[in-house]
Write a protein that holds these residues in place. Sequence first.
Motif, PDB file in Angstrom:
ATOM      1  N   VAL A   1      -6.297  16.818  -1.403  1.00 18.45           N
ATOM      2  CA  VAL A   1      -6.157  15.894  -0.277  1.00 18.45           C
ATOM      3  C   VAL A   1      -7.502  15.254   0.058  1.00 18.45           C
ATOM      4  CG1 VAL A   1      -5.490  15.698   2.142  1.00 18.45           C
ATOM      5  CG2 VAL A   1      -4.181  17.172   0.606  1.00 18.45           C
ATOM      6  N   ARG A   2      -8.557  16.008  -0.030  1.00 20.64           N
ATOM      7  CA  ARG A   2      -9.892  15.472   0.265  1.00 20.64           C
ATOM      8  C   ARG A   2     -10.254  14.351  -0.710  1.00 20.64           C
ATOM      9  NH1 ARG A   2     -14.773  17.813   2.722  1.00 20.64           N
ATOM     10  NH2 ARG A   2     -16.616  16.883   1.773  1.00 20.64           N
ATOM     11  N   SER A   3      -9.950  14.522  -1.982  1.00 19.05           N
ATOM     12  CA  SER A   3     -10.272  13.487  -2.966  1.00 19.05           C
ATOM     13  C   SER A   3      -9.374  12.267  -2.817  1.00 19.05           C
ATOM     14  CB  SER A   3     -10.144  14.058  -4.383  1.00 19.05           C
ATOM     15  OG  SER A   3      -8.808  14.436  -4.662  1.00 19.05           O
ATOM     16  N   ARG A   4      -8.144  12.442  -2.349  1.00 19.05           N
ATOM     17  CA  ARG A   4      -7.217  11.309  -2.186  1.00 19.05           C
ATOM     18  C   ARG A   4      -7.565  10.430  -0.993  1.00 19.05           C
ATOM     19  NH1 ARG A   4      -5.755  13.762  -6.234  1.00 19.05           N
ATOM     20  NH2 ARG A   4      -3.601  14.049  -6.926  1.00 19.05           N
ATOM     21  N   ARG A   5      -8.298  10.975  -0.028  1.00 19.08           N
ATOM     22  CA  ARG A   5      -8.586  10.219   1.200  1.00 19.08           C
ATOM     23  C   ARG A   5      -9.641   9.157   0.966  1.00 19.08           C
ATOM     24  NH1 ARG A   5      -7.320   7.701   5.000  1.00 19.08           N
ATOM     25  NH2 ARG A   5      -7.195   8.374   7.171  1.00 19.08           N
ATOM     26  N   LEU A   6     -10.161   9.061  -0.276  1.00 19.71           N
ATOM     27  CA  LEU A   6     -11.094   8.024  -0.688  1.00 19.71           C
ATOM     28  C   LEU A   6     -12.332   8.023   0.200  1.00 19.71           C
ATOM     29  CD1 LEU A   6      -8.571   5.193  -1.646  1.00 19.71           C
ATOM     30  CD2 LEU A   6      -9.423   7.087  -3.011  1.00 19.71           C
TER      31      LEU A   6
ATOM     32  N   ARG B   1      -0.093   0.693  -9.438  1.00 25.07           N
ATOM     33  CA  ARG B   1      -0.099   2.112  -9.070  1.00 25.07           C
ATOM     34  C   ARG B   1      -1.530   2.662  -9.012  1.00 25.07           C
ATOM     35  NH1 ARG B   1       4.185   1.861 -12.812  1.00 25.07           N
ATOM     36  NH2 ARG B   1       3.029   2.945 -14.439  1.00 25.07           N
ATOM     37  N   ARG B   2      -2.390   1.890  -8.326  1.00 22.53           N
ATOM     38  CA  ARG B   2      -3.801   2.297  -8.247  1.00 22.53           C
ATOM     39  C   ARG B   2      -4.260   2.277  -6.801  1.00 22.53           C
ATOM     40  NH1 ARG B   2      -7.670   3.088 -11.944  1.00 22.53           N
ATOM     41  NH2 ARG B   2      -9.786   3.184 -11.131  1.00 22.53           N
ATOM     42  N   SER B   3      -4.848   3.392  -6.362  1.00 22.14           N
ATOM     43  CA  SER B   3      -5.398   3.476  -5.017  1.00 22.14           C
ATOM     44  C   SER B   3      -6.770   2.799  -4.989  1.00 22.14           C
ATOM     45  CB  SER B   3      -5.526   4.937  -4.580  1.00 22.14           C
ATOM     46  OG  SER B   3      -4.254   5.569  -4.559  1.00 22.14           O
ATOM     47  N   PHE B   4      -7.071   2.136  -3.876  1.00 19.09           N
ATOM     48  CA  PHE B   4      -8.355   1.450  -3.740  1.00 19.09           C
ATOM     49  C   PHE B   4      -8.713   1.401  -2.267  1.00 19.09           C
ATOM     50  CE2 PHE B   4      -5.082  -1.677  -3.274  1.00 19.09           C
ATOM     51  CZ  PHE B   4      -5.529  -2.576  -2.325  1.00 19.09           C
ATOM     52  N   PHE B   5      -9.950   1.025  -2.002  1.00 16.51           N
ATOM     53  CA  PHE B   5     -10.454   0.972  -0.626  1.00 16.51           C
ATOM     54  C   PHE B   5     -11.295  -0.284  -0.476  1.00 16.51           C
ATOM     55  CE2 PHE B   5     -13.199   1.862   2.954  1.00 16.51           C
ATOM     56  CZ  PHE B   5     -12.374   2.548   3.827  1.00 16.51           C
ATOM     57  N   VAL B   6     -11.013  -1.048   0.584  1.00 22.46           N
ATOM     58  CA  VAL B   6     -11.756  -2.271   0.883  1.00 22.46           C
ATOM     59  C   VAL B   6     -12.296  -2.159   2.295  1.00 22.46           C
ATOM     60  CG1 VAL B   6     -11.640  -4.775   1.131  1.00 22.46           C
ATOM     61  CG2 VAL B   6     -10.339  -3.650  -0.684  1.00 22.46           C
ATOM     62  N   TYR B   7     -13.582  -2.383   2.449  1.00 22.25           N
ATOM     63  CA  TYR B   7     -14.170  -2.393   3.786  1.00 22.25           C
ATOM     64  C   TYR B   7     -13.782  -3.681   4.513  1.00 22.25           C
ATOM     65  CZ  TYR B   7     -17.049   1.602   2.468  1.00 22.25           C
ATOM     66  OH  TYR B   7     -17.472   2.852   2.073  1.00 22.25           O
ATOM     67  N   GLN B   8     -13.666  -3.575   5.812  1.00 30.16           N
ATOM     68  CA  GLN B   8     -13.255  -4.730   6.606  1.00 30.16           C
ATOM     69  C   GLN B   8     -14.248  -5.873   6.484  1.00 30.16           C
ATOM     70  OE1 GLN B   8     -12.304  -3.603  10.590  1.00 30.16           O
ATOM     71  NE2 GLN B   8     -10.932  -5.319  10.913  1.00 30.16           N
ATOM     72  N   ALA B   9     -15.519  -5.567   6.227  1.00 34.36           N
ATOM     73  CA  ALA B   9     -16.527  -6.620   6.090  1.00 34.36           C
ATOM     74  C   ALA B   9     -16.330  -7.455   4.834  1.00 34.36           C
ATOM     75  CB  ALA B   9     -17.926  -6.003   6.080  1.00 34.36           C
ATOM     76  N   ASP B  10     -15.554  -6.957   3.862  1.00 36.71           N
ATOM     77  CA  ASP B  10     -15.322  -7.718   2.630  1.00 36.71           C
ATOM     78  C   ASP B  10     -14.140  -8.673   2.738  1.00 36.71           C
ATOM     79  OD1 ASP B  10     -17.424  -6.453   1.321  1.00 36.71           O
ATOM     80  OD2 ASP B  10     -16.160  -4.802   0.649  1.00 36.71           O
TER      81      ASP B  10
END
Length: 817
Positions: free
Chosen positions: A753-758, A482-491
Amino acid sequence: MRAAHGLAAAFKDAIEAKYATRAARMHAVAAANTSPSSSASSSPSPPCSPPPRPTPNGRLAQGSAAPDSQVDMDVTEALLPYNVFVLDASPADIAAKLPHLVARPEPPMRSAAHTDGTDAHTQGEGAEEAWRRRAARPNIVDFAVREREEMRDLTRASELITVLPPRPSNKDADDADERVKSYAGTTPASRFEPQAGQVFLGNAHDAPPTHPAAVTPFSPGANAPKCGRGFDLCIECYDFAPLPTMAQLRAAEGQIAALDRAWAEQCLADDEDGTGEARDAEELPTRPPPHHSVVVHLTFPSSPVATATSVNALLPILAFLERLIAPPAHLPTRGSARALLFPAPPQTHPPSHGSRRASEAGTFGPRSLPPPSAFPTSFFPAAHAQGPQAAYTRVRSTSATCPPGSSSPAPPSSPSPSSSTSAGSSPASPDAAGALRTRPAKVLVHSADGYTESSVLGLALLMAHRALPLPAAYLALQLEKRRSFFVYQADIPLLRRIEARLLRERAAREEDAREARGAGPASARERAPWGSWSRLSEKSVSFATGGGGVNMDGAAMQGDARPVAMHVCRTVSDSRPPGTFGAAQGRPRAHTLPLALPEGGGDELWFNDPKFDGSFPSRVLPFLYLGNLNHAANAFMLHALGITHVVSVGECALVPPPEAEAPAGGRGAQGSLWHEEREGRIKVLDIKGVCDDGIDTLAPQLEPICEWIERARAEGGTVLVHCRVGVSRSATVTIAYVMKHLQLPLVDAYLIVRSRRLSVLIQPNMRLLYNLLGWELHLARERAAGDEERLRYELARSLNWPYLAKEVHALNEKYLH
């Protein structure tokens, strides 16, 4: 008061004069436009007759000629009436009778964020309860501070990996996975289990400070679990950070071993009153979290280069963390700790000078080693478990020194990975470091924002620890943890390399284990649980002592660790004892959640889709996602996330794929939103004719869209709102629903909403933002239900348009340069 009235009268006269001038000018223009220009009989008005002069309240001034009624109405409607007031009330009276005119900033040192979980669960305003209490709510908001607070609470430290010690009875072995899953999403403050080895993901706020220095290393200070901490090791991830070298990993392990040794010595110091032998069978108390100034700190790069060298350097780090969080096989007792820390002095009798040659001829005893009797029984292999021998023997064709009768170097008796000795712990025997552990370690992996720089290491740990492929690790982190995360396509290429390497190592170990069970001795791969990991050539650096740690002798270290020299060396030999870099055998393994994919689907389908850009849509609420057009077009990913409803704002994702013309059952057609909507598995609300051009409006559509989303939530569904990029039109709809669902003002919903958009910056265009201002007024009137006092109370926390536009510009200005 007289001066105030005089000033007000001066303002009144100035306003009326300005109003009269503008009204006369507008009346003349209007009269000229309404009179027929071709009428010759119309006589012009005498030049001396002045035009009518309406007063600020709209009435004509005395003595002025009566104008045409239509012209007078046009002038009155075109000009705004102004008024001048003199306020002679005290501040207390104003706050009591006119609360909507009083500026109320947020109280200092108290968070006003609404987020209360890493799964985006959010607390509403409680408008009805606040109205009953007539609670005064802030109407002055620091946008930047509130955004940081929302982001901090969303990415607070939460559990990623948990390793529990095995229970003594076998009847509870079946619920091992359920016990591990019960820790998902927990924080150190909500559930702290000392005997569980754990890895947490968090942000920079979760890392304990490094100063001031500790009075005693075992008073947690700011590292207490009640503060949301309690860590032994912190790994900070940021751009261009150096990878920890083998020397740094050994030093970190030695520092933690030094803490275990110091804790054992402190516990045994209480037995000096003569009751020590009577308590030898008691287990040592569990070591508390260390003081915040002696927590070990390491670094990790946020985006390592996708090369084989990076993978070779990263895998020992994963093994090092596995070793730290593995629970000790046996908890030390006071007696065993005393034997390790304070061994009995050896009884040796030096030979006389006359018999020196004879004694040297019969035994082999290098001067650099103590006699065998100085070592405890546990140091010797099973063949010599009866006790130490009198002398050493030389074994031909080997360079090692072995006990009598042994033909090869003997590894430690315990195969546990935690039994390896750090060079800096200086125990009384080689396996003393592992034998003095009273609990596994608590590790924090953190970054500045808590969701981007630490994602690569977090996903790699999940793949290594739970033997998951990369897509399953994505889903485990998003849904199970239950954790939001963000991965760049280059990774993605690096993560794919790590996945392939782990798969090869795991397959080789399983194959060797099968061959060992069938016939013959165990292979070298089975003896080393991590296969070739323990035989890698690593780059080792010498580094200065780092701040916030303890050195090999347990003393406080000052300064920051900085690599100063680098050379290639072979840091781990092929004869390393079994289990040095391996994970504890028999560890309970958790499983990823089952995927709700249609027939023929799987993990690889949505992950390998060309439309997948490396990250999921943003989870705004537990049942509401915000994304882009590619997210909506990847139907397999929608099923994997449990999304059942899609709102398309101005960008239609219901496009028949080319495979739709193929025979039924084509995989490409099944993976499209068009096919899933036709089959009834996903419901779609398509809002047409709304462009992101600053001209089109969403005001008429906001209410029906919010009602549709609310019905989907009531049915137990999960909704994705998207436009093309997911920053303006879909963000406007999402903000509007958050305002209605949580009864929040516009500024609070916008910042949530701004903070959730990562890592994606949302910003509705000015026309849509003005629509939201009108939506806020509509919701306030809806809640007031005709009550003027309630309406005034609801609007007291609203921001006017100039102030809102100015603050939004200030919030975005740092991204424009």
